[in-house]
Structures are given as C-alpha cells and as structure tokens.
Design an enzyme around this catalytic site. Structure first.
Site, mmCIF file in Angstrom:
data_model
loop_
_atom_site.group_PDB
_atom_site.id
_atom_site.type_symbol
_atom_site.label_atom_id
_atom_site.label_comp_id
_atom_site.label_asym_id
_atom_site.label_seq_id
_atom_site.Cartn_x
_atom_site.Cartn_y
_atom_site.Cartn_z
ATOM 1 N N TYR A 188 13.302 -9.114 -2.030
ATOM 2 C CA TYR A 188 14.253 -10.126 -2.479
ATOM 3 C C TYR A 188 14.872 -10.836 -1.287
ATOM 4 O O TYR A 188 15.082 -10.235 -0.222
ATOM 5 C CB TYR A 188 15.391 -9.471 -3.271
ATOM 6 C CG TYR A 188 14.984 -8.886 -4.597
ATOM 7 C CD1 TYR A 188 14.089 -9.537 -5.437
ATOM 8 C CD2 TYR A 188 15.535 -7.681 -5.041
ATOM 9 C CE1 TYR A 188 13.739 -9.005 -6.663
ATOM 10 C CE2 TYR A 188 15.192 -7.139 -6.269
ATOM 11 C CZ TYR A 188 14.291 -7.806 -7.072
ATOM 12 O OH TYR A 188 13.954 -7.280 -8.293
ATOM 13 N N ARG A 226 13.776 -22.161 -6.677
ATOM 14 C CA ARG A 226 13.272 -20.932 -6.080
ATOM 15 C C ARG A 226 12.125 -20.432 -6.949
ATOM 16 O O ARG A 226 11.978 -20.870 -8.096
ATOM 17 C CB ARG A 226 14.376 -19.863 -5.960
ATOM 18 C CG ARG A 226 14.921 -19.380 -7.278
ATOM 19 C CD ARG A 226 16.058 -18.391 -7.079
ATOM 20 N NE ARG A 226 15.616 -17.131 -6.515
ATOM 21 C CZ ARG A 226 15.260 -16.057 -7.240
ATOM 22 N NH1 ARG A 226 15.308 -16.077 -8.566
ATOM 23 N NH2 ARG A 226 14.856 -14.949 -6.660
ATOM 24 N N ASN A 253 10.330 -16.941 -8.560
ATOM 25 C CA ASN A 253 10.456 -15.512 -8.828
ATOM 26 C C ASN A 253 9.145 -15.059 -9.467
ATOM 27 O O ASN A 253 8.389 -15.884 -9.966
ATOM 28 C CB ASN A 253 11.632 -15.262 -9.775
ATOM 29 C CG ASN A 253 11.902 -13.778 -9.941
ATOM 30 O OD1 ASN A 253 11.893 -13.036 -8.970
ATOM 31 N ND2 ASN A 253 12.102 -13.334 -11.182
ATOM 32 N N TYR A 304 11.850 -1.836 -11.831
ATOM 33 C CA TYR A 304 12.667 -2.864 -12.487
ATOM 34 C C TYR A 304 11.790 -3.909 -13.160
ATOM 35 O O TYR A 304 12.070 -4.363 -14.273
ATOM 36 C CB TYR A 304 13.592 -3.532 -11.457
ATOM 37 C CG TYR A 304 14.285 -4.754 -12.002
ATOM 38 C CD1 TYR A 304 15.306 -4.638 -12.946
ATOM 39 C CD2 TYR A 304 13.904 -6.036 -11.600
ATOM 40 C CE1 TYR A 304 15.928 -5.760 -13.463
ATOM 41 C CE2 TYR A 304 14.514 -7.158 -12.112
ATOM 42 C CZ TYR A 304 15.528 -7.024 -13.042
ATOM 43 O OH TYR A 304 16.133 -8.150 -13.571
ATOM 44 N N LYS A 305 10.707 -4.303 -12.472
ATOM 45 C CA LYS A 305 9.838 -5.319 -13.037
ATOM 46 C C LYS A 305 8.898 -4.758 -14.107
ATOM 47 O O LYS A 305 8.126 -5.503 -14.709
ATOM 48 C CB LYS A 305 9.009 -5.979 -11.914
ATOM 49 C CG LYS A 305 9.823 -6.876 -10.987
ATOM 50 C CD LYS A 305 8.931 -7.427 -9.878
ATOM 51 C CE LYS A 305 9.694 -8.200 -8.811
ATOM 52 N NZ LYS A 305 10.077 -9.547 -9.221
HETATM 53 C C1 HEM Z 1 17.156 -11.807 -12.207
HETATM 54 C C2 HEM Z 1 19.510 -15.441 -14.354
HETATM 55 C C3 HEM Z 1 20.074 -17.683 -10.127
HETATM 56 C C4 HEM Z 1 18.028 -13.945 -7.944
HETATM 57 C C5 HEM Z 1 17.807 -12.566 -13.140
HETATM 58 C C6 HEM Z 1 17.949 -12.229 -14.531
HETATM 59 C C7 HEM Z 1 18.603 -13.250 -15.126
HETATM 60 C C8 HEM Z 1 18.874 -14.241 -14.130
HETATM 61 C C9 HEM Z 1 18.995 -13.359 -16.585
HETATM 62 C C10 HEM Z 1 17.461 -10.945 -15.216
HETATM 63 C C11 HEM Z 1 18.500 -9.858 -15.067
HETATM 64 C C12 HEM Z 1 18.222 -8.669 -15.991
HETATM 65 O O1 HEM Z 1 17.401 -7.816 -15.626
HETATM 66 O O2 HEM Z 1 18.814 -8.611 -17.069
HETATM 67 C C13 HEM Z 1 19.840 -16.363 -13.393
HETATM 68 C C14 HEM Z 1 20.498 -17.626 -13.660
HETATM 69 C C15 HEM Z 1 20.680 -18.241 -12.472
HETATM 70 C C16 HEM Z 1 20.111 -17.373 -11.452
HETATM 71 C C17 HEM Z 1 20.919 -18.140 -15.021
HETATM 72 C C18 HEM Z 1 21.312 -19.580 -12.223
HETATM 73 C C19 HEM Z 1 22.497 -19.742 -11.852
HETATM 74 C C20 HEM Z 1 19.578 -16.863 -9.177
HETATM 75 C C21 HEM Z 1 19.541 -17.193 -7.777
HETATM 76 C C22 HEM Z 1 18.985 -16.158 -7.143
HETATM 77 C C23 HEM Z 1 18.644 -15.148 -8.155
HETATM 78 C C24 HEM Z 1 20.046 -18.497 -7.164
HETATM 79 C C25 HEM Z 1 18.767 -16.149 -5.667
HETATM 80 C C26 HEM Z 1 18.404 -15.253 -4.923
HETATM 81 C C27 HEM Z 1 17.566 -13.082 -8.914
HETATM 82 C C28 HEM Z 1 16.725 -11.928 -8.639
HETATM 83 C C29 HEM Z 1 16.453 -11.340 -9.874
HETATM 84 C C30 HEM Z 1 17.154 -12.114 -10.868
HETATM 85 C C31 HEM Z 1 16.230 -11.480 -7.267
HETATM 86 C C32 HEM Z 1 15.512 -10.146 -10.120
HETATM 87 C C33 HEM Z 1 14.184 -10.717 -10.571
HETATM 88 C C34 HEM Z 1 12.989 -9.805 -10.567
HETATM 89 O O3 HEM Z 1 12.864 -8.882 -9.759
HETATM 90 O O4 HEM Z 1 12.062 -10.072 -11.361
HETATM 91 N N1 HEM Z 1 18.388 -13.798 -12.909
HETATM 92 N N2 HEM Z 1 19.611 -16.244 -12.059
HETATM 93 N N3 HEM Z 1 19.024 -15.617 -9.376
HETATM 94 N N4 HEM Z 1 17.790 -13.176 -10.256
HETATM 95 FE FE1 HEM Z 1 18.754 -14.681 -11.137
#
Ligand code: HEM
Length: 343
Positions: free
Chosen positions: A37, A223, A225, A316-317
């Site tokens: 990350y 970004r 993911n 987690y994934k």
């Molecule tokens: C995961 C929403 C912005 C980094 C997630 C999850 C949601 C989410 C709903 C899943 C969490 C769960 O497991 O329940 C959002 C929304 C954003 C946003 C609505 C907008 C404001 C960002 C930004 C970053 C970020 C700017 C920058 C680093 C991450 C990471 C994960 C994650 C690293 C884990 C994903 C994975 O390993 O598959 N996000 N996020 N998010 N988000 Fe965001």
C-alpha cells in the site's frame, strides 16, 4: 469513438471476456515486481489514446452488459443505491459531470444539449431520450444520482466534506469488492477504511485524507487499486456472499486460467462545483489469467507480486484459498528474467 458493445454476463454462465483490444488497454497496475500500500494518488490527466485514461470517464465494450448487471442488482436489492437528503445538490453535480463528459468524448453514443436549465439528454446504446429541468428532481424518472449512474459504468460514492473529514453520505454501489454501502453510509474516511490492514499504521489514510480535503475543482485525481475475483463476477458484495464466497474453493490447477481474474479498480476523485462534495468513482476492469498471460511481461510480474504479497494483504483481499494454486500456474510463464521498472 465508436464502440462495439458485447453481449455477455457477469453471473450464471459468465460469458464475460475481453477482446484483444480490451486486453491491450487493460490498466495493469504494478510498476514493480512487488506490491505494498502507498498514497498512490496522481492527477487524473488525459492519458494515451485508447487507454482507460484517455477520457475522464471511460466507456468500453462492456458498457451494455454492465448496465444490465446493475439493473439486475438493483431489482433484487434497491439498497445498493442510497442517498441522504442533504446530498441532493451533489447528485445534480454528478449528473452534470457524467453527462458532460460522456457527451463530449463519446458523441456517437451520447448527446447533451443545454439551454439554461432546460437539458436534453440522449443515450443511444440504452435508447434513452430525456428532456428535463436541471435541478428539478420531479422532471426525471428517478432521483438524479440513480438516474445517471444507471447509465454510466463504475460504482460511485458521493462524499460530503465537513468537520475536517469526508462522509460517505450517498452512493451507487452494485459491483463492489466485498464492502457494503448499506453498512458504510454515514461513516467518515477513517471509519470506512478501518478494516484495511497495515495502511493505517503506515499513515496512508491520514495523508490521503489531508490531500483530498484540499482537492480543487477542475483538478481531479486518480489511483489504482487491485484485488482478485473468482469468475468474472462484478457483484462480490457482502450482501451476496452466499452466492460467490464458495467460488473461492472451486479453483483447481486445471481451471486457474479460466476462473481466476485480476480485478483492477481505476478510482477517480473530483471536487464538485455547487455542493463542494467529492465524487469517488470506482471503475472495475477484470482480466482472466488466460488473458493476462498473453502479455508476457504482465505474466512475469504478476507471478512475482502474487507470490510475495504480504499475508495480511492476501487475507484481507480474500486470496488465501487459491493464491498458491494461482502462483504455481503463473510460474510456468516466469522465466526469471529481470523486468523493467514502471511499465
Ligand atoms: C479500501 C472507499 C479513497 C486507500 C477501501 C474500502 C472502501 C474505500 C469502501 C473497503 C474497506 C473495507 O474493507 O470495508 C474509499 C472512498 C474513497 C477512498 C469512498 C474516497 C474518498 C482512498 C484513497 C486511498 C485509499 C485516496 C489512498 C491511499 C485504500 C486502500 C484500501 C481501501 C489501500 C484497501 C484496498 C485493498 O487492499 O483491496 N476504500 N476509499 N482509499 N482504500 Fe479507500
């Protein structure tokens, strides 16, 4: 740009696949042979022609099939689209952003005519011809966010900004990777990110939030993911876990190429003009392992990334049950040659 929309499904018989052109434009997300990350945010600038970054909103060959899948999800579960009452101005902002962008970049398929508040929207692929008054919800057949996101690929969350935080107060989430709008609605940035391992301790979310609170209008960011999905299923929601959770146990050495998919999310963020809200779009691209290995450098790199990804992330994934089988399958395509950084 003229697109040819495929007939395909993201459920039941899973007829989804990528054309050779779609494989070529797949947003392969790894710049190195390893993944961790980071605050991987960059300007959402126009990218190379035909790439998913060419236009702010990317429409591709899967458009009609995705819109059909969204309609099926909403029929079974209307709660996938929710909006708190104070988000109505942001909903209209989103109508403007999406209609303007789609009409500008795909004029063969979408058309928007504006005369003050009197708007005329034509969506040829879906056979829609709608005149309405911008800002007057009674003039659309559905609430504004639902209306336009039933016509645009990708999930969308609308975030209200107040008290130095972002609040998930609205969204159309029908193709998510195992998280729930119904659960997250009304939560703030730190709260909805709480289940993510490691990133909090690395300070990723503090820095990302600080950056987003200062996001300027007209300067969107993006970004990438990634995660993985068994079968090309868009709707891997907690609500439907009983339908897809067991798929993870069905992977065998023989079916990896066909069943195991890399899922990449192109996430873009815009500041909206009237509401000062932020829209967060999550545009998912899926590619099967058979398709991925047609590009040898991707096969090599993904083999190494998946082999070495930290256990907490894999867990987690949701990859743990089939990671080893997939790594073993991919190893046949990795000759050990060094890879170039940054492709
Ligand atoms: C995961 C929403 C912005 C980094 C997630 C999850 C949601 C989410 C709903 C899943 C969490 C769960 O497991 O329940 C959002 C929304 C954003 C946003 C609505 C907008 C404001 C960002 C930004 C970053 C970020 C700017 C920058 C680093 C991450 C990471 C994960 C994650 C690293 C884990 C994903 C994975 O390993 O598959 N996000 N996020 N998010 N988000 Fe965001």
């Amino acid at each position: 740009m003229t697109l040819h929309f495929k007939k395909e499904s993201f459920r039941d018989d899973f007829t989804f696949s990528n054309s050779p052109e779609a494989i070529r434009r797949f947003p392969f997300p790894f710049e190195k042979d390893e993944y961790m990350y980071s605050v991987n945010i960059e300007q959402h600038m126009p990218g190379p022609a035909k790439s998913p970054f060419e236009f702010p909103i990317d429409i591709d060959e899967h458009y009609l099939a995705e819109m059909h899948d969204r309609a099926l999800v909403l029929k079974e579960d209307p709660g996938r689209c929710q909006s708190l009452p104070h988000m109505i101005t942001a909903e209209w902002d989103l109508v403007e952003l999406l209609m303007e962008s789609m009409a500008k970049h795909y004029p063969e398929h979408f058309q928007l005519t504006r005369d003050g508040d009197a708007w005329h929207w034509v969506n040829r692929p879906l056979g829609i011809d709608q005149r309405f008054t911008f800002g007057d919800t009674a003039t659309l057949p559905r609430p504004p966010m639902e209306y336009i996101t039933r016509q645009c690929q990708g999930d969308f969350a609308l975030l209200d900004q107040r008290l130095g935080n972002l609040w998930m107060d609205s969204g159309m989430i029908t193709g998510q990777a195992d998280w729930s709008l119904d659960f997250d609605i009304g939560m703030n940035f730190m709260e909805w990110h709480a289940p993510v391992p490691l990133a909090k301790d690395m300070g990723v979310f503090e820095r990302a939030l600080k950056f987003l609170l200062n996001l300027q209008q007209g300067r969107p960011v993006r970004r990438l993911n990634w995660t993985m999905t068994i079968n090309p299923r868009l709707d891997t929601s907690p609500e439907n876990y009983d339908k897809w959770g067991r798929d993870r146990t069905t992977v065998t050495p023989e079916n990896v190429g066909d069943k195991v998919h890399l899922r990449v999310e192109l996430q873009a963020m815009w500041r909206l003009p009237r509401s000062n809200a932020i829209v967060f779009s999550i545009r998912a691209y899926m590619i099967s392992m058979d398709e991925l290995v047609t590009v040898p450098k991707w096969a090599r790199r993904f083999h190494r990334v998946l082999r070495d990804v930290r256990g907490e992330l894999a867990e987690y994934k949701g990859l743990s049950r089939y990671r080893d089988k997939t790594v073993a399958w991919l190893s046949r395509y990795d000759d050990g040659a060094p890879t170039s950084p940054g492709f």
